[in-house]
Design a protein around this motif. Structure first.
Motif, PDB file in Angstrom:
ATOM      1  N   ASN A   1      -4.719   3.307  -1.427  1.00  0.00           N
ATOM      2  CA  ASN A   1      -5.558   2.219  -1.973  1.00  0.00           C
ATOM      3  C   ASN A   1      -6.169   1.336  -0.888  1.00  0.00           C
ATOM      4  N   PRO A   2      -7.063   1.794  -0.008  1.00  0.00           N
ATOM      5  CA  PRO A   2      -7.573   3.167   0.006  1.00  0.00           C
ATOM      6  C   PRO A   2      -6.694   4.064   0.875  1.00  0.00           C
ATOM      7  N   LEU A   3      -6.953   5.360   0.759  1.00  0.00           N
ATOM      8  CA  LEU A   3      -6.168   6.331   1.520  1.00  0.00           C
ATOM      9  C   LEU A   3      -6.534   6.251   3.003  1.00  0.00           C
ATOM     10  N   GLU A   4      -5.516   6.047   3.863  1.00  0.00           N
ATOM     11  CA  GLU A   4      -5.698   6.028   5.307  1.00  0.00           C
ATOM     12  C   GLU A   4      -4.554   6.792   5.951  1.00  0.00           C
ATOM     13  N   LEU A   5      -4.871   7.475   7.022  1.00  0.00           N
ATOM     14  CA  LEU A   5      -3.863   8.208   7.787  1.00  0.00           C
ATOM     15  C   LEU A   5      -3.824   7.639   9.208  1.00  0.00           C
ATOM     16  N   HIS A   6      -2.623   7.286   9.663  1.00  0.00           N
ATOM     17  CA  HIS A   6      -2.438   6.761  11.018  1.00  0.00           C
ATOM     18  C   HIS A   6      -1.475   7.686  11.755  1.00  0.00           C
ATOM     19  N   SER A   7      -1.935   8.218  12.876  1.00  0.00           N
ATOM     20  CA  SER A   7      -1.120   9.145  13.651  1.00  0.00           C
ATOM     21  C   SER A   7      -0.186   8.357  14.568  1.00  0.00           C
ATOM     22  N   ILE A   8       1.073   8.742  14.543  1.00  0.00           N
ATOM     23  CA  ILE A   8       2.094   8.124  15.398  1.00  0.00           C
ATOM     24  C   ILE A   8       2.593   9.193  16.366  1.00  0.00           C
TER      25      ILE A   8
ATOM     26  N   ARG B   1       0.831  -1.224   0.000  1.00  0.00           N
ATOM     27  CA  ARG B   1       0.000   0.000   0.000  1.00  0.00           C
ATOM     28  C   ARG B   1       0.855   1.260   0.000  1.00  0.00           C
ATOM     29  N   ARG B   2       2.101   1.130  -0.332  1.00  0.00           N
ATOM     30  CA  ARG B   2       3.005   2.277  -0.517  1.00  0.00           C
ATOM     31  C   ARG B   2       2.999   3.177   0.717  1.00  0.00           C
ATOM     32  N   ALA B   3       3.210   2.541   1.882  1.00  0.00           N
ATOM     33  CA  ALA B   3       3.193   3.284   3.133  1.00  0.00           C
ATOM     34  C   ALA B   3       4.357   4.269   3.196  1.00  0.00           C
ATOM     35  N   GLN B   4       4.066   5.450   3.707  1.00  0.00           N
ATOM     36  CA  GLN B   4       5.092   6.482   3.881  1.00  0.00           C
ATOM     37  C   GLN B   4       4.910   7.121   5.248  1.00  0.00           C
ATOM     38  N   LEU B   5       6.060   7.420   5.895  1.00  0.00           N
ATOM     39  CA  LEU B   5       6.048   8.081   7.194  1.00  0.00           C
ATOM     40  C   LEU B   5       6.297   9.568   6.971  1.00  0.00           C
ATOM     41  N   VAL B   6       5.308  10.386   7.329  1.00  0.00           N
ATOM     42  CA  VAL B   6       5.399  11.834   7.133  1.00  0.00           C
ATOM     43  C   VAL B   6       5.541  12.483   8.500  1.00  0.00           C
ATOM     44  N   SER B   7       6.634  13.210   8.694  1.00  0.00           N
ATOM     45  CA  SER B   7       6.907  13.831   9.984  1.00  0.00           C
ATOM     46  C   SER B   7       6.338  15.238  10.016  1.00  0.00           C
ATOM     47  N   LYS B   8       5.888  15.653  11.186  1.00  0.00           N
ATOM     48  CA  LYS B   8       5.372  17.018  11.376  1.00  0.00           C
ATOM     49  C   LYS B   8       6.496  18.003  11.694  1.00  0.00           C
ATOM     50  N   SER B   9       7.656  17.497  12.011  1.00  0.00           N
ATOM     51  CA  SER B   9       8.763  18.383  12.350  1.00  0.00           C
ATOM     52  C   SER B   9       9.638  18.585  11.124  1.00  0.00           C
TER      53      SER B   9
END
Length: 822
Positions: free
Chosen positions: A108-115, A58-66
């Motif tokens: 696929n589908p788009l999901e956002l998981h907060s870490i 699902r082409r997971a990517q980790l997006v940082s807020k900092s």
């Protein structure tokens, strides 16, 4: 970087606690600071309820807020790893808890998981004083229990790792009073326990120690130098105990923030006041400057709202006697729009098939702005003339999807400019350009320039002759654009079209397979199909009309006089006629068309060349002079008709003219009047009555005359060369391939009354249209039974005439014959 994150950390925590629905899934982890790079924080597969390998799929990517990426997600194992060493104090300062917020984005589908990763503090910092020595001046008359505030030590650790206590070196005059404020910080005062006597002890040297509660325990020390002064009984007093000011971020160095002022009622050196910061961390000294004489506070460093929204400063005023007063200055930093929105592309689909359905995801990206309030609110857009549209999802994420059908043949690629604009004043804008290539599908059939076309070929051609070519263009590419040509089944007269014509499958050239005859086939149509090489293949068709161009391969044919090897054609002419009398009209046709069918007539030979003339264009035989008794009783006219082809062809016909005496004036008048009856059919009956009376009167005379002519018939052989024919100029309103191609060169309607002999005296015929008898000579395929429109319109009136004429046809010796030619 740590200060940049610190300003938003409280807001993220507040949103996380108050609005948990803003995030799809939240996972919480903790890790101590200063942990080695590559260390594992946790495995997220179980928390995300995902199987092994699903993150990669699902082409997971980790997006940082900092600003920095402190963690790395291993999409194969699901481990959350440390990618950079973390210093909690540099990252969060005194903020507790210290949280690092990231998001795992799944497609696929788009999901956002907060870490949410909590950075735990370790005791890695010692307590520090701002200076190595404190200098105090205390009047000797200070009463016991007087408190002298000391500057606290600073420890960047938190909780038990922060400063827990202060100790003072042993002495008999001073002790420490440690207090804890509401913010959790500990402040220390030096308390006088025993009255001072400057004469006994004018100076004291003490050591202050700050102790934290970590393991192992760490300490920091500072030396206190105390000078005992003479009596000064008035301390400085500020005009305000608290000053509140506002300062815009990014204010230039030297900008006045505020001015504090204190007064002292003493005189002399005891009233001289100096200003200084009191109990302030080092960053205050780096950002602001306090003039110790005037009390003006000015900007020294870079003030950034995104790092700190407000500053609190404690100002101390000290007089010449060592007494001091204190006030607070609260500086509120106002945000300015100094950060442009940032567009971060997470994924992009390129190339994109041109038959992609609507709502297909093209790109996924996020937009962030480090400012706050309206300055941090952003809007995102793309050009309106594109077949794509932006759809906001959540948490400033956007999807670029297909909104209208794509067509690679019109646009093969798109450079999409994503524009992000904040709501500040003035507004700041940033752009990001992404390139999307469009891949081809077979959606365009081959297209001919026209749906139908015409080609010409001369008759009697050689087989295999190139007629012309058709071309079809396909807007697709590669094999989808490769075109092949073929003929569709069809018939041409009695044969298949494939037996007449063929097409080259690659070039589209058309070839004639046999020799063509204009008189049999004037034109025919074939349908050519162009098919591309796509899957499934697409095709289109063009109708080709092949026009046969006439060659002059047919000789003229006489309709009158008929040349059928039977009895000769005889024309009766009254001997009393004058010059210019119309004897008859010669009519011929040519099987060819256009210029090849233009006919001219010539009197080739005559018994008396000077008696008759022949119209070169209309074939009218007229008398040149009046008949005399010396003229022979039988005139032979040899007439030749030529067409206008190259080379010209000709035919000859023999016409016998018999001068007859005894015709009465009434008959002559009837003949003259008959020329007008085609125009005035209403007077036909009147003229018929006159003709009946005249015929009854001369009936016997006609029989005698006819017998005399047969007896005296002779065949004089005289000839002359007539002037060459003169063709009138072509009329613009009559096309070359006009309707006269089947009826000779006549261009208008003629009506003549002629006398027939040789067994025709007892009958009368009115020809309503050209009559083409079948003879043994001439072209059997020649079509001569065409009726012109104007002739068809005269049929009803002429039929009535024929009914009237049948009543008297047994009494007439001469038959009016009408020829209609166009």
């Amino acid at each position: 970087m740590g200060d940049s994150f610190r300003r938003k950390q409280g807001l993220y925590l507040f949103l996380f606690l108050c609005f948990p629905g803003a995030l799809c899934v939240s996972s919480h982890y903790s890790v101590p600071e200063e942990k080695k790079t590559g260390s594992s924080v946790a495995n997220v597969l179980q928390d995300l309820k995902l199987g092994k390998g699903e993150l990669s799929a699902r082409r997971a990517q980790l997006v940082s807020k900092s600003a920095k990426q402190y963690f790395h997600l291993d999409t194969h194992s699901g481990d959350l790893l440390i990618s950079e060493k973390i210093d909690r104090e540099a990252l969060c300062g005194q903020t507790d808890p210290c949280l690092l917020l990231s998001q795992i984005v799944l497609e696929n589908p788009l999901e956002l998981h907060s870490i949410v990763v909590k950075i735990e503090d370790v005791n890695d910092n010692v307590p520090k004083f701002s200076t190595k020595e404190f200098d105090l001046e205390i009047p000797e008359n200070v009463s016991p229990n007087t408190h002298f505030p000391l500057e606290s030590a600073q420890d960047e650790d938190l909780g038990r790792n922060n400063i827990q206590n202060y100790t003072l070196s042993p002495n008999e005059h001073f002790r420490l009073d440690v207090k804890s404020e509401e913010d959790g910080n500990k402040y220390v005062d030096l308390v006088l326990e025993k009255p001072l006597d400057r004469e006994k002890d004018s100076h004291f040297g003490l050591t202050l120690t700050a102790v934290d509660g970590g393991e192992p325990q760490r300490t920091g020390t500072v030396k206190i130098n105390i000078d005992v002064l003479d009596i000064n009984d008035n301390s400085p007093q500020f005009t305000h105990s608290e000053y509140k000011v506002k300062l815009k971020e990014n204010s230039p160095q030297g900008t006045l923030v505020s001015k504090v002022e204190a007064t002292d009622l003493d005189f002399g050196s005891n009233e001289q006041i100096t200003y200084s910061f009191h109990r302030m961390p080092k960053k205050i000294y780096n950002l602001f400057h306090l003039n110790e004489i005037t009390g003006e506070i000015t900007v020294l460093g870079q003030v950034d709202y995104e790092k700190e929204t407000s500053y609190g400063m404690s100002i101390r005023a000290t007089d010449g006697g060592g007494l001091s007063g204190h006030c607070k200055v609260l500086v509120e930093i106002e945000d300015v729009n100094d950060n442009v929105p940032e567009v971060s592309v997470i994924s992009i689909t390129s190339p994109l098939a041109e038959d992609s359905p609507l709502e297909t995801l093209v790109a996924l990206f996020s937009v962030t702005d480090r400012d706050s309030g309206d300055n941090g609110r952003t809007m995102c857009s793309v050009e309106t003339n594109l077949p794509f549209v932006l759809k906001p999802t959540m948490d400033n994420y956007y999807q670029l999807v297909v909104q209208s059908p794509l067509d690679r043949e019109k646009v093969s690629e798109y450079n999409i400019t994503i524009t992000a604009v904040d709501q500040g004043s003035p507004r700041l804008t940033s752009t990001r350009i992404i390139n999307v290539q469009i891949s081809d599908v077979n959606d365009n059939p081959p297209v001919f320039e026209k749906s139908s076309c015409e080609m010409q070929i001369r008759e009697n051609n050689i087989p295999g002759l190139l007629i012309g070519s058709v071309r079809a263009a396909d807007l697709d590419t590669e094999k989808n654009a490769k075109v092949t040509y073929s003929l569709l089944p069809g018939k041409v007269t009695d044969g298949l079209v494939a037996s007449y014509i063929s097409v080259n499958s690659e070039s589209g050239n058309l070839y004639a397979l046999r020799s063509l005859d204009y008189e049999q086939i004037k034109d025919f149509k074939v349908t050519v199909r162009a098919t591309d090489g796509g899957s499934p293949p697409l095709s289109s068709e063009v109708t080709v009309r092949v026009i046969i161009i006439d060659e002059n391969d047919n000789a003229p044919f006489f309709l009158y006089p008929l040349q059928n090897s039977t009895s000769p054609c005889n024309e009766l002419v009254p001997k009393s006629v004058e010059a210019g009398y119309l004897v008859t009209k010669v009519v011929a046709v040519d099987g060819d068309s256009g210029q090849n069918s233009w006919l001219s007539y010539e009197l080739l030979k005559a018994t008396d060349p000077g008696l008759f003339s022949l119209g070169a264009q209309n074939g009218e035989v007229r008398t040149r002079r009046a008949l005399s008794e010396r003229d022979t009783s039988k005139q032979r006219l040899l007439i030749v008709v030529r067409d206008n082809g190259l080379p010209p062809q000709s035919s000859t016909a023999m016409l016998h003219v018999l001068p007859v005496g005894g015709f009465s004036d009434p008959y002559m008048k009837a003949v003259e009047v008959s020329k007008e009856e085609h125009e005035e059919d209403g007077t036909l009956t009147f003229y018929l009555v006159i003709c009946l009376a005249a015929v009854s009167f001369v009936f016997l005379v006609c029989i005698v005359s006819f017998a005399a002519i047969k007896i005296c018939r002779r065949d004089p052989r005289e000839s002359f060369i007539a002037a060459p024919p003169h063709f009138p100029p072509a009329r613009p309103d009559i096309p070359e391939n006009g309707g006269d191609s089947q009826s000779g060169s006549l261009s208008r309607s003629y009506h003549y009354d002629v006398c027939l002999t040789g067994g025709s005296l007892s009958s009368e015929f009115r020809f309503l249209r050209p009559l083409i008898p079948v003879f043994s000579v001439g072209d059997p395929n020649l079509n001569l039974n065409q009726t012109t429109p104007s002739a068809s319109q005269d049929i009803p009136n002429l039929v009535e005439e024929k009914e009237s004429e049948k009543k008297v046809n047994n009494f007439l010796c001469c038959t009016p014959v009408s020829f209609f030619a166009w």
